[in-house]
Design an enzyme around this catalytic site. Structure first.
Site, PDB file in Angstrom:
ATOM      1  N   ASP A  12       0.859  -1.516   0.048  1.00 43.24           N
ATOM      2  CA  ASP A  12      -0.015  -0.356  -0.179  1.00 43.24           C
ATOM      3  C   ASP A  12       1.048   1.294   0.188  1.00 43.24           C
ATOM      4  OD1 ASP A  12      -2.234   1.513  -0.233  1.00 43.24           O
ATOM      5  OD2 ASP A  12      -2.955   1.105   2.434  1.00 43.24           O
ATOM      6  N   ASN A  14       1.369   3.092  -2.955  1.00 48.57           N
ATOM      7  CA  ASN A  14       2.091   4.160  -4.450  1.00 48.57           C
ATOM      8  C   ASN A  14       0.822   5.442  -4.660  1.00 48.57           C
ATOM      9  OD1 ASN A  14       3.190   1.581  -4.681  1.00 48.57           O
ATOM     10  ND2 ASN A  14       2.291   0.706  -6.230  1.00 48.57           N
ATOM     11  N   GLY A  15       0.477   4.959  -4.793  1.00 51.01           N
ATOM     12  CA  GLY A  15      -0.678   5.962  -4.713  1.00 51.01           C
ATOM     13  C   GLY A  15       0.104   8.071  -4.027  1.00 51.01           C
ATOM     14  N   ARG A  16      -0.266   7.308  -3.118  1.00 54.92           N
ATOM     15  CA  ARG A  16       0.296   8.700  -2.161  1.00 54.92           C
ATOM     16  C   ARG A  16       1.974   8.735  -2.366  1.00 54.92           C
ATOM     17  NH1 ARG A  16      -1.032   6.128   3.300  1.00 54.92           N
ATOM     18  NH2 ARG A  16      -1.276   4.482   2.376  1.00 54.92           N
ATOM     19  N   HIS A  29       2.797   3.524  -9.206  1.00 57.51           N
ATOM     20  CA  HIS A  29       2.907   2.502  -9.226  1.00 57.51           C
ATOM     21  C   HIS A  29       3.678   1.783  -9.967  1.00 57.51           C
ATOM     22  CE1 HIS A  29      -1.153   2.416  -7.830  1.00 57.51           C
ATOM     23  NE2 HIS A  29      -1.918   2.998  -8.719  1.00 57.51           N
ATOM     24  N   ARG A  63     -11.433   2.056  -9.157  1.00 51.26           N
ATOM     25  CA  ARG A  63     -10.927   3.608  -9.185  1.00 51.26           C
ATOM     26  C   ARG A  63     -10.893   3.862 -10.266  1.00 51.26           C
ATOM     27  NH1 ARG A  63      -4.658   2.271  -6.369  1.00 51.26           N
ATOM     28  NH2 ARG A  63      -6.390   1.735  -4.236  1.00 51.26           N
ATOM     29  N   LEU A 122      10.985 -20.455  -6.235  1.00 51.12           N
ATOM     30  CA  LEU A 122       9.872 -19.444  -5.650  1.00 51.12           C
ATOM     31  C   LEU A 122       8.805 -19.343  -5.949  1.00 51.12           C
ATOM     32  CD1 LEU A 122       9.653 -16.892  -2.761  1.00 51.12           C
ATOM     33  CD2 LEU A 122       9.869 -15.246  -5.302  1.00 51.12           C
ATOM     34  N   ARG A 178      -5.247  -2.376   8.405  1.00 56.91           N
ATOM     35  CA  ARG A 178      -6.021  -3.212   8.100  1.00 56.91           C
ATOM     36  C   ARG A 178      -6.455  -4.199   7.026  1.00 56.91           C
ATOM     37  NH1 ARG A 178      -8.589   2.089   6.637  1.00 56.91           N
ATOM     38  NH2 ARG A 178      -7.931   2.754   3.818  1.00 56.91           N
ATOM     39  N   SER A 180      -8.145  -5.202   4.552  1.00 58.74           N
ATOM     40  CA  SER A 180      -8.503  -5.060   2.792  1.00 58.74           C
ATOM     41  C   SER A 180      -8.795  -6.173   2.558  1.00 58.74           C
ATOM     42  CB  SER A 180      -7.523  -3.888   2.559  1.00 58.74           C
ATOM     43  OG  SER A 180      -7.230  -2.537   2.921  1.00 58.74           O
TER      44      SER A 180
END
Ligand code: FPP
Length: 224
Positions: A12, A14-16, A29, A63, A122, A178, A180
């Site tokens: 969480d 990326n946008g900010r 992003h 979005r 992996l 949270r 989500s």
């Protein structure tokens, strides 16, 4: 010392980050994808076998279209340019979610999964159009349809994560506490680390610090 088999991450912030540094959420992003690559490398260095990344939720369709398209393009370009390399490095790509993307992307996702299916170093579970509530409802519906007993074992086998061990811990960056709608069933006994930094700023030191702290935790699983 606790062994680590599976790490799950809510990436969480990326946008900010994008708005703060480049006045564009999408730039966040793009920067977030660089962090994804770094985190994959550190996960391998630590000999961790499963990494689950929340890249797009069933709620993210709310979005703006331009942001959704940007994210899908980013993913498409990432797969086109990196899948050979991931394959060479013995990395398996597994999509968890309800594949419902533009046709071209869907095809590419399936092709990438097939190509890397046998890889062992992996397993990256990329959660795309993933939502835990929908996953659970589908699992219950399957049990009812197949007249199977409702049990913990049977339910687990009908989740999108069947054959994947539950995460040992969850990291959520971006200073938000949270879940989500992410892996609600699978995280029942996971340790949770909430990280203040935004995802593009999350680095090797931060990740290694969490790994070190996790290893020291006394895990009781309901026992004493
Ligand atoms: C949450 O941050 C992030 C997402 C919804 C997308 C995650 C995508 C990446 C890390 C890059 C692409 C990854 C791949 C594998 C192609 P947010 O946008 O909700 O941030 P905010 O809380 O600051 O708005």
């Amino acid at each position: 010392m606790n062994p680590i088999n599976h790490v799950a991450i809510i990436m969480d912030g990326n946008g900010r980050w994008g708005l703060k540094h480049k006045n564009s959420r999408n730039a966040g992003h793009k920067a977030g994808l660089i962090t994804v690559e770094k985190i994959i490398n550190i996960t391998i260095k630590n000999n961790i076998k499963y990494l689950t990344l929340f890249a797009f939720s069933t709620e993210n369709w709310k979005r703006p279209k331009s942001e959704i398209n940007y994210l899908f393009n980013l993913l498409e370009n990432f797969l086109k340019s990196k899948i050979e390399d991931l394959n060479k490095r013995n990395i398996k790509l597994n999509i968890i979610g309800f594949k419902k993307f533009p046709k071209k992307l869907n095809k590419l996702l399936i092709k990438s999964e097939k190509k890397t299916f046998k890889n062992k170093t992996l397993q990256i579970n990329l959660a795309l159009n993933y939502g835990s509530k929908l996953e659970l409802i589908n699992a219950f519906k399957n049990l009812a349809k197949n007249k199977q007993k409702i049990s913990i074992n049977n339910l687990s086998k009908n989740l999108l994560t069947k054959n994947i061990p539950d995460p040992d811990f969850l990291i959520r960056t971006g200073n938000t506490k949270r879940l989500s709608n992410f892996l609600l069933w699978q995280l029942a006994y996971a340790e949770i680390f909430f990280e203040k930094k935004l995802w593009p700023d999350f680095n090797e030191r931060d990740y290694n610090k969490i790994i070190k702290n996790f290893r020291k935790i006394k895990r009781n699983f309901g026992n004493i």
